[in-house]
Scaffold this motif. Structure first.
Motif, PDB file in Angstrom:
ATOM      1  N   ALA A 183       0.877  -1.143   0.139  1.00  0.00           N
ATOM      2  CA  ALA A 183      -0.067  -0.116   0.069  1.00  0.00           C
ATOM      3  C   ALA A 183       0.888   1.294   0.073  1.00  0.00           C
ATOM      4  CB  ALA A 183      -0.835  -0.048   1.162  1.00  0.00           C
ATOM      5  N   ASP A 184       0.503   2.318  -0.724  1.00  0.00           N
ATOM      6  CA  ASP A 184       1.076   3.661  -0.611  1.00  0.00           C
ATOM      7  C   ASP A 184       0.845   4.274   0.742  1.00  0.00           C
ATOM      8  OD1 ASP A 184       2.182   3.411  -3.135  1.00  0.00           O
ATOM      9  OD2 ASP A 184       0.421   4.406  -3.987  1.00  0.00           O
ATOM     10  N   GLY A 185      -0.081   3.834   1.315  1.00  0.00           N
ATOM     11  CA  GLY A 185      -0.609   4.238   2.837  1.00  0.00           C
ATOM     12  C   GLY A 185      -0.029   3.201   3.731  1.00  0.00           C
ATOM     13  N   SER A 186      -1.023   3.077   4.818  1.00  0.00           N
ATOM     14  CA  SER A 186      -0.993   2.061   5.946  1.00  0.00           C
ATOM     15  C   SER A 186      -1.602   0.683   5.563  1.00  0.00           C
ATOM     16  CB  SER A 186      -1.605   2.661   7.232  1.00  0.00           C
ATOM     17  OG  SER A 186      -0.816   3.812   7.628  1.00  0.00           O
ATOM     18  N   ILE A 187      -1.163  -0.333   6.113  1.00  0.00           N
ATOM     19  CA  ILE A 187      -1.658  -1.647   5.956  1.00  0.00           C
ATOM     20  C   ILE A 187      -2.186  -2.155   7.414  1.00  0.00           C
ATOM     21  CG2 ILE A 187      -1.492  -3.966   5.438  1.00  0.00           C
ATOM     22  CD1 ILE A 187       0.955  -3.119   3.309  1.00  0.00           C
ATOM     23  N   HIS A 188      -3.664  -2.494   7.459  1.00  0.00           N
ATOM     24  CA  HIS A 188      -4.184  -2.830   8.427  1.00  0.00           C
ATOM     25  C   HIS A 188      -4.629  -4.332   8.294  1.00  0.00           C
ATOM     26  CE1 HIS A 188      -4.840   1.126  10.091  1.00  0.00           C
ATOM     27  NE2 HIS A 188      -4.869   1.490   9.031  1.00  0.00           N
ATOM     28  N   ILE A 189      -4.098  -5.479   8.774  1.00  0.00           N
ATOM     29  CA  ILE A 189      -4.563  -6.748   8.817  1.00  0.00           C
ATOM     30  C   ILE A 189      -5.321  -7.305   9.991  1.00  0.00           C
ATOM     31  CG2 ILE A 189      -3.479  -9.042   8.304  1.00  0.00           C
ATOM     32  CD1 ILE A 189      -1.081  -7.668   6.804  1.00  0.00           C
ATOM     33  N   ALA A 201       4.691   2.503   0.365  1.00  0.00           N
ATOM     34  CA  ALA A 201       5.502   2.120  -0.896  1.00  0.00           C
ATOM     35  C   ALA A 201       5.575   3.296  -1.781  1.00  0.00           C
ATOM     36  CB  ALA A 201       4.510   1.089  -1.785  1.00  0.00           C
ATOM     37  N   GLY A 202       4.989   4.209  -1.606  1.00  0.00           N
ATOM     38  CA  GLY A 202       5.026   5.631  -2.517  1.00  0.00           C
ATOM     39  C   GLY A 202       5.841   6.753  -1.644  1.00  0.00           C
ATOM     40  N   GLY A 203       6.406   6.464  -0.583  1.00  0.00           N
ATOM     41  CA  GLY A 203       7.362   6.943   0.119  1.00  0.00           C
ATOM     42  C   GLY A 203       6.942   7.620   1.231  1.00  0.00           C
ATOM     43  N   ALA A 204       5.624   7.366   1.893  1.00  0.00           N
ATOM     44  CA  ALA A 204       4.856   7.835   3.208  1.00  0.00           C
ATOM     45  C   ALA A 204       5.647   7.285   4.317  1.00  0.00           C
ATOM     46  CB  ALA A 204       3.523   7.711   3.076  1.00  0.00           C
ATOM     47  N   THR A 205       6.487   8.118   4.930  1.00  0.00           N
ATOM     48  CA  THR A 205       7.113   7.853   6.345  1.00  0.00           C
ATOM     49  C   THR A 205       6.436   7.621   7.414  1.00  0.00           C
ATOM     50  OG1 THR A 205       7.796  10.012   6.450  1.00  0.00           O
ATOM     51  CG2 THR A 205       9.242   8.769   5.374  1.00  0.00           C
ATOM     52  N   ASP A 206       5.221   8.163   7.259  1.00  0.00           N
ATOM     53  CA  ASP A 206       4.116   8.063   8.641  1.00  0.00           C
ATOM     54  C   ASP A 206       3.251   6.691   8.287  1.00  0.00           C
ATOM     55  OD1 ASP A 206       2.798   9.105   6.319  1.00  0.00           O
ATOM     56  OD2 ASP A 206       1.472  10.402   7.415  1.00  0.00           O
ATOM     57  N   ALA A 207       3.258   5.950   7.178  1.00  0.00           N
ATOM     58  CA  ALA A 207       2.612   4.997   7.003  1.00  0.00           C
ATOM     59  C   ALA A 207       3.053   3.701   8.144  1.00  0.00           C
ATOM     60  CB  ALA A 207       2.810   4.498   5.719  1.00  0.00           C
ATOM     61  N   ARG A 208       1.996   3.008   8.572  1.00  0.00           N
ATOM     62  CA  ARG A 208       2.140   1.882   9.517  1.00  0.00           C
ATOM     63  C   ARG A 208       1.459   0.486   9.097  1.00  0.00           C
ATOM     64  NH1 ARG A 208       1.910   4.454  15.487  1.00  0.00           N
ATOM     65  NH2 ARG A 208       2.842   6.549  14.874  1.00  0.00           N
ATOM     66  N   ILE A 209       1.994  -0.406   9.600  1.00  0.00           N
ATOM     67  CA  ILE A 209       1.394  -1.696   9.406  1.00  0.00           C
ATOM     68  C   ILE A 209       0.822  -2.282  10.659  1.00  0.00           C
ATOM     69  CG2 ILE A 209       1.939  -4.261   8.767  1.00  0.00           C
ATOM     70  CD1 ILE A 209       4.402  -3.133   7.020  1.00  0.00           C
ATOM     71  N   LEU A 210      -0.157  -2.723  10.835  1.00  0.00           N
ATOM     72  CA  LEU A 210      -0.879  -3.114  11.898  1.00  0.00           C
ATOM     73  C   LEU A 210      -1.674  -4.491  11.768  1.00  0.00           C
ATOM     74  CD1 LEU A 210      -1.715   0.482  11.919  1.00  0.00           C
ATOM     75  CD2 LEU A 210      -1.834  -0.417  14.146  1.00  0.00           C
ATOM     76  N   CYS A 211      -1.227  -5.484  12.510  1.00  0.00           N
ATOM     77  CA  CYS A 211      -1.893  -6.822  12.292  1.00  0.00           C
ATOM     78  C   CYS A 211      -2.319  -7.403  13.753  1.00  0.00           C
ATOM     79  CB  CYS A 211      -1.085  -7.670  11.358  1.00  0.00           C
ATOM     80  SG  CYS A 211       0.215  -8.277  12.265  1.00  0.00           S
ATOM     81  N   THR A 212      -3.192  -8.336  13.691  1.00  0.00           N
ATOM     82  CA  THR A 212      -3.553  -8.828  14.903  1.00  0.00           C
ATOM     83  C   THR A 212      -2.954 -10.158  15.216  1.00  0.00           C
ATOM     84  OG1 THR A 212      -5.452 -10.098  13.618  1.00  0.00           O
ATOM     85  CG2 THR A 212      -5.941  -8.045  14.866  1.00  0.00           C
ATOM     86  N   VAL A 219       8.679  -7.254   6.401  1.00  0.00           N
ATOM     87  CA  VAL A 219       7.976  -6.132   6.495  1.00  0.00           C
ATOM     88  C   VAL A 219       8.336  -4.707   6.006  1.00  0.00           C
ATOM     89  CG1 VAL A 219       6.113  -6.847   8.408  1.00  0.00           C
ATOM     90  CG2 VAL A 219       8.415  -5.879   9.097  1.00  0.00           C
ATOM     91  N   SER A 220       7.908  -3.849   5.587  1.00  0.00           N
ATOM     92  CA  SER A 220       8.641  -2.729   5.187  1.00  0.00           C
ATOM     93  C   SER A 220       7.656  -1.281   5.278  1.00  0.00           C
ATOM     94  CB  SER A 220       9.134  -2.786   3.645  1.00  0.00           C
ATOM     95  OG  SER A 220       9.395  -1.639   3.038  1.00  0.00           O
ATOM     96  N   VAL A 221       8.148  -0.342   5.536  1.00  0.00           N
ATOM     97  CA  VAL A 221       7.602   0.922   5.592  1.00  0.00           C
ATOM     98  C   VAL A 221       8.487   1.969   4.788  1.00  0.00           C
ATOM     99  CG1 VAL A 221       6.757   2.932   7.259  1.00  0.00           C
ATOM    100  CG2 VAL A 221       6.597   0.677   7.749  1.00  0.00           C
ATOM    101  N   ALA A 222       8.012   2.531   3.830  1.00  0.00           N
ATOM    102  CA  ALA A 222       8.682   3.598   3.090  1.00  0.00           C
ATOM    103  C   ALA A 222      10.308   3.170   2.506  1.00  0.00           C
ATOM    104  CB  ALA A 222       9.105   5.120   3.846  1.00  0.00           C
ATOM    105  N   GLY A 223      10.251   1.756   2.272  1.00  0.00           N
ATOM    106  CA  GLY A 223      11.236   1.182   1.703  1.00  0.00           C
ATOM    107  C   GLY A 223      12.382   0.377   2.804  1.00  0.00           C
ATOM    108  N   LEU A 224      12.145   0.843   3.855  1.00  0.00           N
ATOM    109  CA  LEU A 224      13.126   0.425   5.021  1.00  0.00           C
ATOM    110  C   LEU A 224      12.481  -1.030   5.361  1.00  0.00           C
ATOM    111  CD1 LEU A 224      15.817   1.148   6.661  1.00  0.00           C
ATOM    112  CD2 LEU A 224      14.343   2.023   8.300  1.00  0.00           C
TER     113      LEU A 224
END
Length: 264
Positions: A183-189, A201-212, A219-224
């Motif tokens: 996702a270019d934004g955040s991912i909620h699973i 994926a589009g460079g948003a450093t404030d994006a997050r991944i949350l899963c239960t 896992v990756s956020v903004a390329g890291l």
């Protein structure tokens, strides 16, 4: 009344702004780059035929590469390499001989620094440029408008990929091993994450991944990114988890934080 037919001209020029992906290389070994790209994007096309420029500025005293093979490495992930920028005169000459012209380096900071591992820098860094190199820029790039949140209601099997371009992604079923959500934004699973998740994926450093339930391969956020080839740490395995960036004022010093998420 005399009627005149306007004959279309055989050629027409128009200014436009094209999206360009800048790929910063720290190696010119095709096999090494192929492994790094596969670790990031799997075996599927991550990009949709986007144009790419190879940044050679970080390469010093490297032998002349097989440019044709390098182009094939990125082509396999949906990138069309159109040229190079930076680097030594010898490298640029060799690239030009292989049909890859040199583009001027823009002073505009890159929108994304991708493909940098949490523990060490891999040989390739993918940057999504907000605007193309100076020669191709004909107008200011428009502001990116995020699209509505994309929902996935079915389990994702190995080899399947979902990309929420321009927005957030909400997954309501399991992401199984070998599957990939981007996702270019955040991912909620709201289900087990056993495959790969790449947010921002589009460079948003404030994006997050949350899963239960966390059992991820990558896992990756903004390329890291961070991989779990040896398995997820016991403190995180099977638990609700949040993945985010801890930004730093120092260049290239951001940290990827993978932490248990309290649901109390």
């Amino acid at each position: 009344m005399q009627r005149t037919n306007k004959i279309p001209q055989p050629i027409e020029f128009k200014g436009t702004t094209l999206p360009i992906v800048v790929v910063t290389l720290r190696s010119l070994q095709a096999d090494e780059l192929a492994r790094a790209a596969t670790a990031l994007f799997g075996g599927s096309d991550f990009f949709d035929g986007d144009a790419a420029v190879l940044d050679l500025a970080q390469l010093v005293d490297v032998p002349e590469p097989d440019w044709r093979r390098l182009k094939q490495v990125f082509k396999s992930h949906g990138l069309n390499v159109i040229g190079v920028r930076g680097g030594s005169e010898e490298l640029r000459y060799g690239a030009a001989f292989a049909g890859l012209p040199t583009y001027a380096v823009s002073d505009r900071p890159a929108a994304v620094t991708a493909a940098r591992a949490a523990t060490a820098s891999p040989p390739a860094v993918v940057e999504t440029a907000a605007t193309p190199p100076a020669e191709l820029a004909a107008a200011p790039a428009p502001l990116v408008t995020r699209t509505p949140t994309q929902f996935v209601n079915r389990p994702l099997r190995s080899g399947q990929q979902v990309y929420a371009r321009g927005g957030d992604l909400v997954v309501l079923a399991a992401v199984n091993a070998g599957a990939e959500v981007i996702a270019d934004g955040s991912i909620h699973i709201y289900a087990p994450l056993r495959g790969r998740a790449l947010a921002g994926a589009g460079g948003a450093t404030d994006a997050r991944i949350l899963c239960t339930r966390f059992d991820a391969e990558l896992v990756s956020v903004a390329g890291l990114y961070r991989t779990f080839d040896g398995g997820v740490p016991h403190a995180l395995a099977g638990r609700p988890v949040q993945v985010r960036l801890a930004e730093s004022v120092e260049p290239d010093a951001n940290q990827l934080i993978v932490e248990a998420l309290s649901t109390d």
